[in-house]
Design a protein around this motif. Structure first.
Motif, PDB file in Angstrom:
ATOM      1  N   THR A 185       0.846  -1.186   0.000  1.00  9.47           N
ATOM      2  CA  THR A 185       0.000   0.000   0.000  1.00  9.47           C
ATOM      3  C   THR A 185       0.884   1.238   0.000  1.00  9.47           C
ATOM      4  OG1 THR A 185      -0.131  -0.001   2.433  1.00  9.47           O
ATOM      5  CG2 THR A 185      -1.899  -1.119   1.217  1.00  9.47           C
ATOM      6  N   VAL A 186       0.428   2.261  -0.737  1.00  7.84           N
ATOM      7  CA  VAL A 186       1.128   3.534  -0.806  1.00  7.84           C
ATOM      8  C   VAL A 186       0.119   4.639  -0.521  1.00  7.84           C
ATOM      9  CG1 VAL A 186       2.523   5.087  -2.211  1.00  7.84           C
ATOM     10  CG2 VAL A 186       2.718   2.609  -2.529  1.00  7.84           C
ATOM     11  N   SER A 187       0.426   5.472   0.482  1.00  8.04           N
ATOM     12  CA  SER A 187      -0.467   6.571   0.847  1.00  8.04           C
ATOM     13  C   SER A 187      -0.155   7.795  -0.008  1.00  8.04           C
ATOM     14  CB  SER A 187      -0.314   6.911   2.327  1.00  8.04           C
ATOM     15  OG  SER A 187       0.976   7.447   2.578  1.00  8.04           O
ATOM     16  N   GLY A 188      -1.011   8.810   0.119  1.00  4.72           N
ATOM     17  CA  GLY A 188      -0.784  10.045  -0.622  1.00  4.72           C
ATOM     18  C   GLY A 188       0.489  10.746  -0.213  1.00  4.72           C
ATOM     19  N   SER A 189       0.921  10.542   1.018  1.00  5.32           N
ATOM     20  CA  SER A 189       2.152  11.153   1.497  1.00  5.32           C
ATOM     21  C   SER A 189       3.388  10.341   1.120  1.00  5.32           C
ATOM     22  CB  SER A 189       2.092  11.318   3.020  1.00  5.32           C
ATOM     23  OG  SER A 189       1.921  10.053   3.653  1.00  5.32           O
ATOM     24  N   GLY A 190       3.178   9.202   0.445  1.00  2.25           N
ATOM     25  CA  GLY A 190       4.295   8.399  -0.013  1.00  2.25           C
ATOM     26  C   GLY A 190       4.701   7.272   0.911  1.00  2.25           C
ATOM     27  N   GLU A 191       4.010   7.087   2.025  1.00  2.00           N
ATOM     28  CA  GLU A 191       4.358   6.002   2.952  1.00  2.00           C
ATOM     29  C   GLU A 191       3.998   4.657   2.324  1.00  2.00           C
ATOM     30  OE1 GLU A 191       3.461   4.444   7.520  1.00  2.00           O
ATOM     31  OE2 GLU A 191       2.327   6.124   6.662  1.00  2.00           O
ATOM     32  N   THR A 192       4.965   3.758   2.295  1.00  2.00           N
ATOM     33  CA  THR A 192       4.775   2.448   1.667  1.00  2.00           C
ATOM     34  C   THR A 192       4.870   1.345   2.709  1.00  2.00           C
ATOM     35  OG1 THR A 192       5.735   3.237  -0.402  1.00  2.00           O
ATOM     36  CG2 THR A 192       5.639   0.859  -0.091  1.00  2.00           C
ATOM     37  N   ILE A 193       3.914   0.421   2.664  1.00  2.00           N
ATOM     38  CA  ILE A 193       3.903  -0.729   3.571  1.00  2.00           C
ATOM     39  C   ILE A 193       3.754  -1.986   2.727  1.00  2.00           C
ATOM     40  CG2 ILE A 193       2.674  -1.905   5.437  1.00  2.00           C
ATOM     41  CD1 ILE A 193       1.846   0.813   6.486  1.00  2.00           C
ATOM     42  N   THR A 194       4.634  -2.961   2.941  1.00  2.96           N
ATOM     43  CA  THR A 194       4.571  -4.226   2.208  1.00  2.96           C
ATOM     44  C   THR A 194       4.397  -5.373   3.183  1.00  2.96           C
ATOM     45  OG1 THR A 194       6.981  -4.472   2.251  1.00  2.96           O
ATOM     46  CG2 THR A 194       6.020  -3.350   0.345  1.00  2.96           C
ATOM     47  N   ARG A 195       3.823  -6.459   2.669  1.00  2.00           N
ATOM     48  CA  ARG A 195       3.562  -7.622   3.510  1.00  2.00           C
ATOM     49  C   ARG A 195       3.410  -8.844   2.625  1.00  2.00           C
ATOM     50  NH1 ARG A 195       0.383  -8.140   8.212  1.00  2.00           N
ATOM     51  NH2 ARG A 195       0.237 -10.329   8.806  1.00  2.00           N
ATOM     52  N   ALA A 196       3.904  -9.981   3.062  1.00  4.48           N
ATOM     53  CA  ALA A 196       3.720 -11.240   2.336  1.00  4.48           C
ATOM     54  C   ALA A 196       2.478 -11.935   2.866  1.00  4.48           C
ATOM     55  CB  ALA A 196       4.944 -12.131   2.509  1.00  4.48           C
ATOM     56  N   MET A 197       1.583 -12.316   1.969  1.00  2.79           N
ATOM     57  CA  MET A 197       0.350 -13.012   2.346  1.00  2.79           C
ATOM     58  C   MET A 197       0.490 -14.493   1.998  1.00  2.79           C
ATOM     59  SD  MET A 197      -1.887 -11.042   3.747  1.00  2.79           S
ATOM     60  CE  MET A 197      -3.343 -12.055   3.563  1.00  2.79           C
ATOM     61  N   PRO A 198       0.428 -15.397   2.996  1.00  6.39           N
ATOM     62  CA  PRO A 198       0.575 -16.825   2.726  1.00  6.39           C
ATOM     63  C   PRO A 198      -0.675 -17.430   2.087  1.00  6.39           C
ATOM     64  CG  PRO A 198       0.786 -16.308   5.082  1.00  6.39           C
ATOM     65  CD  PRO A 198       0.280 -15.103   4.408  1.00  6.39           C
ATOM     66  N   VAL A 199      -0.454 -18.380   1.191  1.00  2.00           N
ATOM     67  CA  VAL A 199      -1.530 -19.125   0.544  1.00  2.00           C
ATOM     68  C   VAL A 199      -1.166 -20.602   0.563  1.00  2.00           C
ATOM     69  CG1 VAL A 199      -2.918 -19.433  -1.533  1.00  2.00           C
ATOM     70  CG2 VAL A 199      -2.002 -17.169  -0.981  1.00  2.00           C
ATOM     71  N   SER A 200      -2.134 -21.458   0.918  1.00  2.00           N
ATOM     72  CA  SER A 200      -1.925 -22.908   0.924  1.00  2.00           C
ATOM     73  C   SER A 200      -3.050 -23.576   0.163  1.00  2.00           C
ATOM     74  CB  SER A 200      -1.883 -23.453   2.355  1.00  2.00           C
ATOM     75  OG  SER A 200      -0.846 -22.832   3.100  1.00  2.00           O
ATOM     76  N   VAL A 201      -2.697 -24.591  -0.638  1.00  2.00           N
ATOM     77  CA  VAL A 201      -3.679 -25.331  -1.427  1.00  2.00           C
ATOM     78  C   VAL A 201      -3.432 -26.820  -1.259  1.00  2.00           C
ATOM     79  CG1 VAL A 201      -4.704 -25.667  -3.702  1.00  2.00           C
ATOM     80  CG2 VAL A 201      -3.671 -23.461  -3.123  1.00  2.00           C
ATOM     81  N   ASN A 202      -4.470 -27.555  -0.878  1.00  3.72           N
ATOM     82  CA  ASN A 202      -4.398 -29.016  -0.800  1.00  3.72           C
ATOM     83  C   ASN A 202      -5.015 -29.604  -2.060  1.00  3.72           C
ATOM     84  OD1 ASN A 202      -3.288 -29.011   1.837  1.00  3.72           O
ATOM     85  ND2 ASN A 202      -5.319 -28.775   2.727  1.00  3.72           N
ATOM     86  N   PHE A 203      -4.172 -30.069  -2.978  1.00  2.00           N
ATOM     87  CA  PHE A 203      -4.651 -30.705  -4.202  1.00  2.00           C
ATOM     88  C   PHE A 203      -4.865 -32.196  -3.920  1.00  2.00           C
ATOM     89  CE2 PHE A 203      -2.418 -26.990  -5.932  1.00  2.00           C
ATOM     90  CZ  PHE A 203      -3.376 -26.514  -6.809  1.00  2.00           C
ATOM     91  N   ILE A 204      -6.090 -32.670  -4.118  1.00  2.00           N
ATOM     92  CA  ILE A 204      -6.428 -34.049  -3.783  1.00  2.00           C
ATOM     93  C   ILE A 204      -6.847 -34.837  -5.019  1.00  2.00           C
ATOM     94  CG2 ILE A 204      -7.167 -33.334  -1.472  1.00  2.00           C
ATOM     95  CD1 ILE A 204     -10.075 -33.734  -2.422  1.00  2.00           C
ATOM     96  N   ASP A 205      -6.936 -36.164  -4.859  1.00  2.00           N
ATOM     97  CA  ASP A 205      -7.408 -37.040  -5.942  1.00  2.00           C
ATOM     98  C   ASP A 205      -8.908 -36.848  -6.151  1.00  2.00           C
ATOM     99  OD1 ASP A 205      -5.018 -39.057  -6.510  1.00  2.00           O
ATOM    100  OD2 ASP A 205      -5.119 -38.771  -4.337  1.00  2.00           O
TER     101      ASP A 205
END
Length: 372
Positions: free
Chosen positions: A237-257
């Motif tokens: 995210t980037v605000s109008g004042s230029g402040e930037t915040i980053t974050r890693a979002m985890p994703v998991s998928v169980n692929f089954i038969d």
């Protein structure tokens, strides 16, 4: 005979006079002066607009392309939700006027199309203008418990977990996000794993709930892959004042038969994964690495294929002993589950997932917990 010739001559003179008169009246500059109504656009599309903005306003620019003053006598709309204003003074030739339309979006979510009829003193008398768009509603009641925060944005959940996905199956998980700050934020999503598609609003207004969607990208997912796949995508995210915040979002998928074509008898004769416990509680720990045993047995009648054994938090929890993926009926796999409490404070919880070809229970979980 002479009378007839005289009458015919008079008739010819009349035709000549009438033709000359018509020629005179048809000369340039001798026509009756008339106004001509023109508009910069006949249809205006607002696109997607938010109900919380109150009103959508657009000004149609009207020009008089004629030779006499153009008068807008009245303007009518097809709905009371669209209120018009217009130039009340005559619009001189070559000059511009306006028709302004305000659309009230309150309690009117969804697509709309409204006609505005403009009545003038022009020969055509009336002209039809149109406004259209799609109103994005604001939920009247948002009963959401936000579990995570990134800067001034709160999220409904901390991760995306697809518990069971069949080959070639398209699944979608969505969650509410809301910017509780005062500044508008620009949101970008980057580094998305190949087997996923992430859809998020590019702009987060203050106190306006939005939805983020993560879905399985079927064409890019390996349909022959079984087991648990994990990955992350970057949130920025980037605000109008230029402040930037980053974050890693985890994703998991169980692929089954895909067990949909198996008969009840075939499922009964299939593999059965039996796990020795549903939870591994280590109690209260100090800064010392400890472990517990976990057994996986095949109590079925066919070979048990273990596609994956994984944990959500591999930085604290590790698994050893997973050396054999195929268990014959009656065989048991012995695992050791280690936890390292060094960098943990307070209570700790994570999950261990076992994905197999057990048609009755293809995805099983074991809870791992301790306190420090």
């Amino acid at each position: 005979m002479k009378k007839t010739q005289r009458a015919f001559g008079l008739f010819l003179l009349w035709l000549v006079f009438a033709g000359q008169s018509a020629f005179v009246w048809s000369q340039p500059g001798t026509e009756t002066q008339q106004p001509v109504f023109t508009c910069d656009e006949s249809v205006h599309d607002f696109g997607k607009i938010r109900e919380t903005e109150g009103y959508a306003v657009h000004e149609f620019v009207v020009k008089n392309g004629g030779t006499a003053p153009l008068v807008i006598s009245r303007v009518l709309t097809t709905c009371g939700c669209a209120q018009p204003e217009w130039s009340t003074r005559p619009i001189e030739p070559g000059k511009e006027g306006f028709v302004i339309v305000s659309y009230d979006m309150k309690n009117r979510p969804g697509p709309f199309s409204k006609n505005i009829t403009v009545f003038t003193n022009e020969r055509t008398l009336r002209h039809v203008l149109t406004i259209k768009g799609d109103v994005i509603p604001r939920p009247e009641v948002l009963n959401v418990l936000f579990h995570d925060t990134i800067g001034t944005v709160q999220l409904e959940q901390t991760r995306f977990l697809f518990s069971a996905v069949l080959p070639r199956e398209k699944q979608v998980i969505d969650m509410w996000i809301q910017n509780f700050g005062k500044e508008v934020l620009n949101l970008t999503i980057e580094d998305v794993p190949d087997f996923l598609t992430v859809t998020a609003p590019p702009r987060l207004d203050s106190n306006f709930p939005e939805k983020m969607m993560v879905e399985i990208d079927v064409p890019k997912a390996d349909e022959n892959k079984r087991g648990r796949q994990t990955g992350t995508f970057s949130w920025k995210t980037v605000s109008g004042s230029g402040e930037t915040i980053t974050r890693a979002m985890p994703v998991s998928v169980n692929f089954i038969d895909d067990f949909s074509k198996m008969t009840p008898a075939e499922k009964a004769d299939g593999a059965t994964a039996q796990i020795s416990t549903a939870s591994l509680h280590f109690g209260r720990l100090k800064n010392k690495r400890v472990n517990k045993e976990l057994l996986i047995s095949n109590n079925g009648k066919s070979t048990l294929n273990i596609h994956s054994i994984t944990v959500d938090d591999a930085t604290v929890t590790q698994i050893t002993g997973f050396k054999k993926q195929a268990l014959r009926p009656g065989e048991t796999l012995k695992l050791r589950v280690y936890v390292n409490p060094t960098e943990v404070t307070g209570s700790y919880y994570t999950n261990l997932f076992v994905v197999s070809n057990d048609p009755q229970n293809p995805v099983q979980e074991v809870e791992i917990a301790f306190e420090k």
